[in-house]
Design an enzyme around this catalytic site. Structure first.
Site, mmCIF file in Angstrom:
data_model
loop_
_atom_site.group_PDB
_atom_site.id
_atom_site.type_symbol
_atom_site.label_atom_id
_atom_site.label_comp_id
_atom_site.label_asym_id
_atom_site.label_seq_id
_atom_site.Cartn_x
_atom_site.Cartn_y
_atom_site.Cartn_z
ATOM 1 N N LYS A 192 0.838 -1.196 0.000
ATOM 2 C CA LYS A 192 0.000 0.000 0.000
ATOM 3 C C LYS A 192 0.876 1.251 0.000
ATOM 4 O O LYS A 192 1.744 1.422 0.855
ATOM 5 C CB LYS A 192 -0.929 0.003 1.217
ATOM 6 C CG LYS A 192 -1.977 -1.095 1.166
ATOM 7 C CD LYS A 192 -2.860 -1.097 2.401
ATOM 8 C CE LYS A 192 -3.895 -0.015 2.360
ATOM 9 N NZ LYS A 192 -4.860 -0.129 3.489
ATOM 10 N N ILE A 193 0.617 2.103 -0.977
ATOM 11 C CA ILE A 193 1.369 3.334 -1.186
ATOM 12 C C ILE A 193 0.375 4.498 -1.195
ATOM 13 O O ILE A 193 -0.672 4.403 -1.849
ATOM 14 C CB ILE A 193 2.108 3.299 -2.542
ATOM 15 C CG1 ILE A 193 3.027 2.077 -2.654
ATOM 16 C CG2 ILE A 193 2.875 4.591 -2.777
ATOM 17 C CD1 ILE A 193 4.312 2.167 -1.914
#
Length: 327
Positions: free
Chosen positions: A132-133
């Site tokens: 997750k960015i």
């Protein structure tokens, strides 16, 4: 008639929004996603103290300085939880990098590579991991680099179509638009008592992203998140993925009213939508024009950063106690 939960599964992949493995195994979902806030809750539960202690011991053994040790421990906690969760879901788990890196592309790339390598080293299947960015310009650039290296990314904290388009152009695996947080902003900003589901701004935002992606055959998947009500979930039936809290999942399992598909590729193809060209300057300008997206992205980063710092404080105290015992 089957439950609304089972009907939804005909059109959307259902994802458990929890970092608690014991809870995940009761949900009958395909995937699971975590974030710093969820991990903090899990780390504070006595039943997971052994997992926390193991991560701390492992981090200390890496012989880094204090900052490095803390980084090692936090990532090991995530990996431990992720691997445990994957025992109970057949699909993927999303693990999140430190939100304090949200504006540093290179740092996000390096942290994500480390997290991915650690996941594999501990026996995880890379194909079952999403990193997750945050949906900043820098985060999207990091995700682009990572995808080119074979690391699948979930670009999160999506509050606008412009973020979703930028992520699609970066060829990321998946984006997570936040339905409930968008709804919350509109309620707070305009003092409304509420919106009908037909006028729900969070639902509309996801529907617009879905329509754009499907109109132009964009392969990036959409995982709608941050639902406040069951009705919001049902209003997005047909979205690629729906990540749903345990509470709402249970509500869906208890209800048997018919569920109508709301989103479809066929309907999206009929819409008159023009493609949007994006540069960094255009992205930043359009984000600046969107007060809701700008404020909620900043708030989301602050919340995740704050929870990471609280977790760090707890871990630091554990490390101090372990060091004192070994002295």
């Amino acid at each position: 008639m089957s439950s609304q939960f089972d009907q939804l599964k005909l059109w959307s992949v259902l994802v458990g929004d929890s970092g608690d493995p014991d809870l995940i195994k009761t949900l009958d979902v395909q995937d699971a996603t975590t974030n710093p806030s969820l991990i903090l809750k899990v780390a504070q539960e006595p039943k997971y103290q052994s997992m926390l202690t193991e991560a701390i011991s492992w981090g200390i053994r890496q012989n880094g300085d204090d900052v490095q040790t803390l980084t090692f421990v936090l990532d090991k906690i995530q990996v431990n939880l992720g691997l445990e969760i994957l025992k109970y879901v057949p699909g993927r788990v999303s693990l999140e990098i430190d939100a304090r890196l949200s504006f540093n592309t290179e740092a996000m790339v390096q942290r994500a590579i480390f997290l991915s390598q650690l996941f594999e080293k501990m026996g995880g299947d890379k194909k079952r991991l999403l990193i997750k960015i945050p949906g900043t310009w820098e985060g999207i650039r990091a995700a682009e680099v990572l995808e080119n290296q074979g690391i699948a990314c979930n670009v999160t904290l999506i509050f606008s179509l412009v973020q979703a388009i930028a992520a699609a152009k970066a060829k990321v695996t998946l984006v997570s638009p936040f339905v409930g947080r968008i709804y919350d902003w509109w309620i707070a900003a305009y003092g409304a008592e509420g919106y009908s589901i037909e006028a729900d701004p969070g639902v509309a935002s996801v529907a617009n992203i879905y329509s754009y992606y499907k109109k132009f055959d964009i392969p990036t998947q959409i995982m709608a998140a941050s639902f406040r009500t069951k009705e919001q979930v049902l209003a997005l039936a047909g979205c690629d993925f729906l990540t749903i809290s345990p509470k709402i999942l249970e509500e869906l399992k208890k209800e048997q009213q018919p569920v109508e598909r709301k989103l479809s590729v066929e309907e999206a193809k009929k819409l008159d939508i023009q493609p949007v060209e994006l540069s960094e300057s255009v992205f930043r300008f359009l984000m600046n024009e969107d007060a809701m997206a700008t404020e909620k992205l900043a708030e989301g980063i602050r919340i995740f950063s704050g929870d990471t710092q609280i977790l760090e404080s707890a871990v630091t105290e554990f490390i101090r106690q372990i060091a004192a015992q070994e002295a």
